[in-house]
Design a protein around this motif. Structure first.
Motif, PDB file in Angstrom:
ATOM      1  N   MET A 199       4.632  -5.320  -2.957  1.00  0.00           N
ATOM      2  CA  MET A 199       4.101  -4.054  -2.472  1.00  0.00           C
ATOM      3  C   MET A 199       2.605  -3.946  -2.727  1.00  0.00           C
ATOM      4  O   MET A 199       1.838  -3.525  -1.869  1.00  0.00           O
ATOM      5  CB  MET A 199       4.818  -2.919  -3.205  1.00  0.00           C
ATOM      6  CG  MET A 199       4.471  -1.587  -2.682  1.00  0.00           C
ATOM      7  SD  MET A 199       5.470  -1.229  -1.278  1.00  0.00           S
ATOM      8  CE  MET A 199       7.037  -1.024  -2.074  1.00  0.00           C
ATOM      9  N   THR A 234      -3.748  -4.667   3.271  1.00  0.00           N
ATOM     10  CA  THR A 234      -3.980  -3.886   4.479  1.00  0.00           C
ATOM     11  C   THR A 234      -5.260  -3.083   4.395  1.00  0.00           C
ATOM     12  O   THR A 234      -6.016  -2.981   5.363  1.00  0.00           O
ATOM     13  CB  THR A 234      -2.813  -2.934   4.719  1.00  0.00           C
ATOM     14  OG1 THR A 234      -1.616  -3.666   4.666  1.00  0.00           O
ATOM     15  CG2 THR A 234      -2.938  -2.271   6.060  1.00  0.00           C
ATOM     16  N   THR A 270      -8.395  -3.458   7.005  1.00  0.00           N
ATOM     17  CA  THR A 270      -8.975  -2.381   7.794  1.00  0.00           C
ATOM     18  C   THR A 270     -10.477  -2.301   7.583  1.00  0.00           C
ATOM     19  O   THR A 270     -11.254  -2.185   8.531  1.00  0.00           O
ATOM     20  CB  THR A 270      -8.355  -1.041   7.395  1.00  0.00           C
ATOM     21  OG1 THR A 270      -6.985  -1.226   7.120  1.00  0.00           O
ATOM     22  CG2 THR A 270      -8.543  -0.025   8.472  1.00  0.00           C
ATOM     23  N   PHE A 323      -3.548   0.611  -7.887  1.00  0.00           N
ATOM     24  CA  PHE A 323      -3.573   1.277  -6.596  1.00  0.00           C
ATOM     25  C   PHE A 323      -4.501   2.483  -6.615  1.00  0.00           C
ATOM     26  O   PHE A 323      -5.330   2.676  -5.735  1.00  0.00           O
ATOM     27  CB  PHE A 323      -2.149   1.672  -6.212  1.00  0.00           C
ATOM     28  CG  PHE A 323      -2.089   2.923  -5.438  1.00  0.00           C
ATOM     29  CD1 PHE A 323      -1.669   4.099  -6.023  1.00  0.00           C
ATOM     30  CD2 PHE A 323      -2.514   2.948  -4.131  1.00  0.00           C
ATOM     31  CE1 PHE A 323      -1.650   5.266  -5.308  1.00  0.00           C
ATOM     32  CE2 PHE A 323      -2.500   4.114  -3.408  1.00  0.00           C
ATOM     33  CZ  PHE A 323      -2.065   5.288  -3.998  1.00  0.00           C
ATOM     34  N   PHE A 353      -8.184   1.390  -6.875  1.00  0.00           N
ATOM     35  CA  PHE A 353      -8.648   0.785  -5.627  1.00  0.00           C
ATOM     36  C   PHE A 353      -8.914   1.827  -4.566  1.00  0.00           C
ATOM     37  O   PHE A 353      -9.975   1.870  -3.940  1.00  0.00           O
ATOM     38  CB  PHE A 353      -7.568  -0.175  -5.136  1.00  0.00           C
ATOM     39  CG  PHE A 353      -8.124  -1.404  -4.544  1.00  0.00           C
ATOM     40  CD1 PHE A 353      -8.264  -1.532  -3.181  1.00  0.00           C
ATOM     41  CD2 PHE A 353      -8.531  -2.444  -5.360  1.00  0.00           C
ATOM     42  CE1 PHE A 353      -8.798  -2.672  -2.641  1.00  0.00           C
ATOM     43  CE2 PHE A 353      -9.057  -3.585  -4.815  1.00  0.00           C
ATOM     44  CZ  PHE A 353      -9.191  -3.695  -3.450  1.00  0.00           C
ATOM     45  N   THR A 354      -7.918   2.666  -4.358  1.00  0.00           N
ATOM     46  CA  THR A 354      -8.059   3.663  -3.301  1.00  0.00           C
ATOM     47  C   THR A 354      -9.200   4.616  -3.595  1.00  0.00           C
ATOM     48  O   THR A 354      -9.984   4.965  -2.709  1.00  0.00           O
ATOM     49  CB  THR A 354      -6.758   4.453  -3.152  1.00  0.00           C
ATOM     50  OG1 THR A 354      -5.671   3.584  -3.317  1.00  0.00           O
ATOM     51  CG2 THR A 354      -6.687   5.100  -1.795  1.00  0.00           C
ATOM     52  N   PHE A 369     -12.496   2.880  -3.000  1.00  0.00           N
ATOM     53  CA  PHE A 369     -12.830   2.580  -1.614  1.00  0.00           C
ATOM     54  C   PHE A 369     -12.868   3.796  -0.713  1.00  0.00           C
ATOM     55  O   PHE A 369     -13.214   3.672   0.465  1.00  0.00           O
ATOM     56  CB  PHE A 369     -11.837   1.576  -1.041  1.00  0.00           C
ATOM     57  CG  PHE A 369     -12.292   0.165  -1.219  1.00  0.00           C
ATOM     58  CD1 PHE A 369     -11.638  -0.693  -2.082  1.00  0.00           C
ATOM     59  CD2 PHE A 369     -13.392  -0.297  -0.546  1.00  0.00           C
ATOM     60  CE1 PHE A 369     -12.066  -1.989  -2.258  1.00  0.00           C
ATOM     61  CE2 PHE A 369     -13.823  -1.590  -0.705  1.00  0.00           C
ATOM     62  CZ  PHE A 369     -13.164  -2.438  -1.566  1.00  0.00           C
ATOM     63  N   LEU A 407     -13.996   4.113   3.107  1.00  0.00           N
ATOM     64  CA  LEU A 407     -12.989   4.393   4.131  1.00  0.00           C
ATOM     65  C   LEU A 407     -13.365   5.601   4.967  1.00  0.00           C
ATOM     66  O   LEU A 407     -13.060   5.662   6.150  1.00  0.00           O
ATOM     67  CB  LEU A 407     -11.632   4.643   3.467  1.00  0.00           C
ATOM     68  CG  LEU A 407     -10.992   3.419   2.841  1.00  0.00           C
ATOM     69  CD1 LEU A 407      -9.731   3.828   2.102  1.00  0.00           C
ATOM     70  CD2 LEU A 407     -10.651   2.423   3.907  1.00  0.00           C
ATOM     71  N   LEU A 447       0.125   1.663   7.274  1.00  0.00           N
ATOM     72  CA  LEU A 447      -1.062   1.871   6.445  1.00  0.00           C
ATOM     73  C   LEU A 447      -2.328   1.816   7.277  1.00  0.00           C
ATOM     74  O   LEU A 447      -3.260   2.589   7.059  1.00  0.00           O
ATOM     75  CB  LEU A 447      -1.109   0.805   5.339  1.00  0.00           C
ATOM     76  CG  LEU A 447      -0.124   1.045   4.211  1.00  0.00           C
ATOM     77  CD1 LEU A 447      -0.138  -0.106   3.234  1.00  0.00           C
ATOM     78  CD2 LEU A 447      -0.443   2.328   3.480  1.00  0.00           C
ATOM     79  N   PHE A 448      -2.356   0.894   8.240  1.00  0.00           N
ATOM     80  CA  PHE A 448      -3.519   0.811   9.115  1.00  0.00           C
ATOM     81  C   PHE A 448      -3.712   2.118   9.864  1.00  0.00           C
ATOM     82  O   PHE A 448      -4.818   2.665   9.929  1.00  0.00           O
ATOM     83  CB  PHE A 448      -3.310  -0.339  10.101  1.00  0.00           C
ATOM     84  CG  PHE A 448      -4.522  -0.707  10.889  1.00  0.00           C
ATOM     85  CD1 PHE A 448      -4.811  -0.085  12.085  1.00  0.00           C
ATOM     86  CD2 PHE A 448      -5.373  -1.696  10.436  1.00  0.00           C
ATOM     87  CE1 PHE A 448      -5.937  -0.428  12.815  1.00  0.00           C
ATOM     88  CE2 PHE A 448      -6.498  -2.052  11.160  1.00  0.00           C
ATOM     89  CZ  PHE A 448      -6.775  -1.411  12.349  1.00  0.00           C
ATOM     90  N   VAL A 456      -4.962   4.777   7.537  1.00  0.00           N
ATOM     91  CA  VAL A 456      -6.384   4.630   7.208  1.00  0.00           C
ATOM     92  C   VAL A 456      -7.232   5.117   8.364  1.00  0.00           C
ATOM     93  O   VAL A 456      -8.242   5.811   8.163  1.00  0.00           O
ATOM     94  CB  VAL A 456      -6.725   3.162   6.859  1.00  0.00           C
ATOM     95  CG1 VAL A 456      -8.211   2.948   6.822  1.00  0.00           C
ATOM     96  CG2 VAL A 456      -6.131   2.779   5.540  1.00  0.00           C
ATOM     97  N   CYS A 457      -6.817   4.784   9.586  1.00  0.00           N
ATOM     98  CA  CYS A 457      -7.569   5.267  10.752  1.00  0.00           C
ATOM     99  C   CYS A 457      -7.623   6.782  10.757  1.00  0.00           C
ATOM    100  O   CYS A 457      -8.684   7.395  10.940  1.00  0.00           O
ATOM    101  CB  CYS A 457      -6.902   4.792  12.039  1.00  0.00           C
ATOM    102  SG  CYS A 457      -7.154   3.077  12.376  1.00  0.00           S
ATOM    103  N   LEU A 467      -4.269   8.913   1.683  1.00  0.00           N
ATOM    104  CA  LEU A 467      -3.754   7.565   1.441  1.00  0.00           C
ATOM    105  C   LEU A 467      -2.670   7.563   0.381  1.00  0.00           C
ATOM    106  O   LEU A 467      -1.714   6.787   0.460  1.00  0.00           O
ATOM    107  CB  LEU A 467      -4.902   6.641   1.029  1.00  0.00           C
ATOM    108  CG  LEU A 467      -5.688   6.124   2.223  1.00  0.00           C
ATOM    109  CD1 LEU A 467      -6.841   5.282   1.763  1.00  0.00           C
ATOM    110  CD2 LEU A 467      -4.783   5.280   3.102  1.00  0.00           C
ATOM    111  N   LEU A 485       1.115   6.129   1.061  1.00  0.00           N
ATOM    112  CA  LEU A 485       1.850   5.164   0.243  1.00  0.00           C
ATOM    113  C   LEU A 485       3.200   5.726  -0.184  1.00  0.00           C
ATOM    114  O   LEU A 485       4.233   5.047  -0.122  1.00  0.00           O
ATOM    115  CB  LEU A 485       1.014   4.807  -0.982  1.00  0.00           C
ATOM    116  CG  LEU A 485       1.607   3.663  -1.780  1.00  0.00           C
ATOM    117  CD1 LEU A 485       1.356   2.378  -1.046  1.00  0.00           C
ATOM    118  CD2 LEU A 485       1.029   3.598  -3.166  1.00  0.00           C
ATOM    119  N   ALA A 545       5.826   3.600   1.725  1.00  0.00           N
ATOM    120  CA  ALA A 545       6.165   2.458   0.885  1.00  0.00           C
ATOM    121  C   ALA A 545       7.225   2.786  -0.164  1.00  0.00           C
ATOM    122  O   ALA A 545       8.158   1.997  -0.349  1.00  0.00           O
ATOM    123  CB  ALA A 545       4.906   1.931   0.204  1.00  0.00           C
TER     124      ALA A 545
END
Lengths: 581, 292
Positions: free
Chosen positions: A443, A450, A454, B123, B126-127, B130, B134, B178-179, B182-183, B198, B202, B206
């Protein structure tokens, strides 16, 4: 069985005498080299022939007799026929001219006195076994002596058997030049007729040059050895210096010229044709180079051109890389990311700023540097061009740096994108099998993968644009340098001497021969005239090109495009160094 | 070619179904026992309506998941929901879900609590790190393109979802979801909004299917209720955004959950598979015992 007799043109009007020459055993031919005139003592003739045979490699013998009818010499014929008993032979040729006929007759006598009739006309129906057809081939002795058959077979011909008849003829005539030293003004015991019998040709200038060239060559060799000793001292052979000097084309050109000069200035006389041609080519191209260089200097140092050049050079050097702005490019539909754009733009502008300040620091000295560097053109135009190429490389160094940065960034991005695209689809690259396999990811991996995919995808247009701009600039510079190198290479390797020889004295470079029928009369054998066929101009280039480094594209077009697309660094020209033998 | 027929048939030895022996019959001759070994519908299960409807609920549930996500996004975009509230809500939901997952038992599948905490930390870091990047990602792309891309990606997510076994998430479906998220998230006003979006993406795409799989395995009776809850949430959330859309969603759900199973069961009657000794052999036993 056709007997071919090669007869020199200069001897067709000679007085009666003995034919001296050489048999070419396998091909059943005879080459007549000279005619020994009456009066002569057979013992002296034999001694002379042995002397010449020891000097050259040629198997000289007396071939037969030659009779030209003249008043007061009617008894010559029978006298000459009797001579066949004195000189050892397997076949004795009796060539004779008759008044009123253009051609001459030939009779071949085998050892033991077997008389063989010659056949007057070709193509007669009846065939008699012991008959021999005779063809007399006339050749211009001087031209054949000076000529060289191509392709050249160097070295001592260890097996004469493999030579073709033509090659054997050329070889024989070329080797027999000691035979041609006696001319009609000499007071020796023998009187010969050959191409030089009217008088040896010589020129005072050539003799003086030959005499003077020996000490000059010695001096040059000493200077060159000094220079190469300088070049090989430890300090200059440290790897960084080596690396730089292999990249600077001036140093490379210096190296090549040194090598060439060493070839030219060696005091050993060139024994073989190719060696001689190479020396001559190098010498002539060197002279041309220097002449062009001096012309350039004469042009450059007038009217303060150097100053003008310096003042135009500085602004050109700080060329501002066109900074793609958002407004400008969005009109064309490109999706530029403003933040990344600003980051990259600031980075590159800072570099340009550094570069410009460096140039401005140097600008007061540029004129002086140019003045002194321009003097190096006296060493030759090739040097001036190499220096120009190096200067261009140094001044556009920042473009090269930018290209490397842009290319690396783009390459990383493409690599990352392709790997993450595989993750997107749930596949992975199997290194062992070199193929794409499916894979079940965690996961964490999926999520982060991903996200990165992007990000990379949306930042691609910006990076690609920067890469494109810098690559184009770099390609322009590379093209320019390539052109200069091409010109230098042309000057270095073009065989001027060989080309001049081909144009002015085409018989010296022979590809083959052609035959022309001179006279076909009844009662006489066929007379042919042998004319030398010079080699084609393209063949001159092929044989006599001086091997130097040649610039040619390393990759084919497809490979180059692929490299550009992926972002690999390109070095489009590969310098091929060929070893001179 | 036909069965034994007519006086023309040579009456020698009886015909045997072999090709290696010479017989007075032609090679393509068959006798009366032809097609005696034909079997019809051997492996066909008899489907019952309500169990099929229950399984179809998973599909409907996933569709409403997507609807919930879109509703959340639009409320965040419109400013109706502050991002901080959404974040806290998300945290709470995650904790609840984690607790439920553990309570349903069945072991942790080799993952310790520490590993879970690590994943969560990675996670989040990271999110959060970013999210400014994003946010500006699709600035230069037009709105229509962004909406079209997201719609395409969410559709791909629905199509490729592993409905049979949601727990190890299918790569393509999760990545597509996820793509798309994000868009969509890059269109929001602030970095915190993007982060919140985001986080919920998840959770929904997920982690929720894992929980659902657990529910399906351990508490089969509670599973339809969970699915129904999500569907209701979807319809309700969408009604705030676009009432017509919520009606549409409701109709779709009903069709998926009630009408389609009916159709399947009805059509099952017409199933007509024939089997016989001419079928390809299927190896049913586990051959791994030969691999050693």
């Amino acid at each position: 069985m056709v007997l071919k007799i090669f007869f020199p043109q200069c001897c067709t009007t000679a007085d009666s005498g003995l034919l001296v020459g050489c048999w070419i055993p396998d091909q059943d031919s005879a080459v007549v080299l000279a005619v020994v005139h009456y009066p002569f003592i057979p013992g002296q003739v034999k001694r002379y022939l042995t002397e010449i045979r020891s000097q050259t490699d040629v198997d000289l013998t007396v071939l037969g007799s030659w009779s030209m009818p003249k008043e007061g010499q009617e008894g010559m014929d029978s006298f000459l026929k009797d001579l066949s008993t004195i000189f050892p032979h397997s076949r004795w040729l009796q060539l004779s001219r008759e008044i009123g006929k253009r051609g001459f007759t030939c009779q071949v006598v085998r050892k033991g006195g077997m008389f063989l009739k010659e056949q007057a006309k070709e193509g007669e129906g009846s065939v008699r076994d012991e008959n021999e057809k005779v063809i007399i081939v006339h050749y211009d002795q001087r031209k054949v002596m000076l000529s060289q058959l191509h392709p050249v077979q160097e070295g001592v011909s260890h097996s004469k058997m493999e030579q073709s008849a033509l090659r054997a003829v050329f070889h024989t005539v070329a080797q027999s030049h000691p035979l041609f030293f006696i001319d009609k003004y000499d007071d020796g015991p023998l009187k010969l007729t050959h191409w030089q019998s009217e008088g040896r040709e010589a020129s005072i200038i050539a003799e003086l040059v030959k005499q003077g060239s020996v000490p000059v060559c010695k001096l040059l060799t000493w200077m060159l050895s000094l220079w190469s000793w300088l070049g090989s001292i430890r300090l200059l052979n440290v790897p960084p210096v080596r690396f730089i000097s292999s990249k600077l084309s001036t140093c490379v050109q210096l190296g090549y010229r040194t090598e060439h000069l060493q070839t030219v200035s060696s005091t050993r006389k060139a024994t073989e044709h190719m060696e001689f041609m190479r020396k001559a080519n190098i010498f002539v191209s060197f002279l041309l180079d220097m002449a062009l260089g001096l012309l350039l200097i004469a042009w450059l140092y007038r009217e303060n051109r150097i100053g003008k050049l310096a003042s135009t050079l500085v602004p050109v050097a700080d060329v501002r890389v066109p900074y793609p702005s958002k407004n400008h490019l969005d009109l064309s539909g490109l999706k530029m990311n403003r933040a990344l754009d600003q980051v990259l733009g600031r980075f590159f502008i800072y570099h340009i700023h550094l570069w410009i300040s460096y140039i401005h620091l140097m600008s007061p000295f540029i004129e002086m540097i140019l003045w002194y560097v321009g003097l190096s053109a006296c060493l030759g135009l090739t040097f001036a061009l190499s220096v120009l190429s190096d200067m261009v490389a140094l001044l556009t160094f920042h473009i090269y740096c930018f290209y490397v940065y842009g290319a690396r960034l783009y390459c990383l991005k493409i690599y990352g994108l392709s790997s993450l695209w595989r993750l997107f689809r749930g596949k992975k690259w199997n290194v062992l099998r070199q193929r794409v396999d499916s894979c079940s990811y965690d996961m964490d991996q999926l999520f982060i993968g991903t996200l990165l995919f992007t990000i990379l995808l949306f930042l691609l247009p910006t990076t690609a644009l920067y890469y494109l701009v810098f690559t184009l600039l770099r390609l322009v510079v590379v093209l320019f340098q390539g052109l200069i190198h091409l010109a230098v290479d042309l000057l270095n390797s073009f065989p001027l001497f060989a080309m001049g020889l081909r144009v002015c004295r085409p018989y010296r470079l022979a590809e083959g021969v052609k035959f022309r029928v001179l006279c076909e009369e009844e009662g006489t054998p066929l007379h042919l005239m042998m004319e030398i066929n010079p080699i084609k101009v393209s063949a001159v280039l092929q044989y006599y090109r001086t091997p130097t480094y040649s610039c040619y594209p390393r990759d084919s077009w497809m490979a180059l495009c692929k490299k550009l697309f992926v972002g690999e660094l390109i070095y489009p020209w590969k310098h091929k160094t060929t070893k001179t033998d | 070619m036909g069965a034994d027929s007519g006086p023309g048939a040579p009456a020698a030895a009886p015909w045997r179904k072999v090709l290696y022996g010479r017989q007075p019959y032609p090679d393509n001759y068959v006798d009366r026992r032809f097609l005696a070994e034909l079997r019809r519908n051997v492996g066909v299960q008899q489907l019952r309506y309500w169990s099929v409807a229950r399984e179809a609920g998973l599909v409907g549930q996933q569709v409403s998941c997507v609807a919930v996500f879109v509703a959340l996004w639009s409320s965040l975009d419109g400013g109706a929901l502050p991002p901080a509230a959404l974040l806290w809500g998300g945290l709470l939901a995650a904790l609840l879900g984690y607790g439920l997952h553990g309570a349903l038992g069945g072991g942790t599948g080799g993952r310790t609590r520490w590993a879970d905490l690590q994943s969560a930390a990675i996670f989040l870091a990271f999110t959060f790190g970013f999210s400014p990047v994003l946010k500006t990602l699709t600035e230069s792309v037009s709105t229509d393109t962004v909406y079209a891309m997201s719609a395409l990606m969410l559709l791909a997510h629905l199509l490729f979802f592993p409905y049979a076994r949601p727990s190890p998430p299918g790569s393509l479906s999760l990545n597509a979801a996820l793509f798309g998220s994000v868009c969509l998230a890059s269109r929001l006003p602030g970095a915190l909004h993007a982060f919140a979006m985001l986080t919920w993406a998840l959770l929904l795409f997920a982690l929720w299917p894992c929980l659902l799989q657990r529910l399906r395995d351990r508490a089969p009776r509670a599973f339809p209720w969970a699915a129904a809850l999500v569907s209701l949430a979807g319809v309700g959330g969408l009604s705030g955004l676009w009432p017509g859309g919520s009606v549409l969603l409701l109709l779709t759900l009903l069709a998926l959950t009630l009408a389609c199973p009916l159709l399947l069961v009805r059509l099952q009657r017409h199933k007509d598979n024939i089997h016989g000794p001419w079928d390809e052999a299927e190896i049913r036993e586990d051959l791994s015992r030969f691999l050693d």
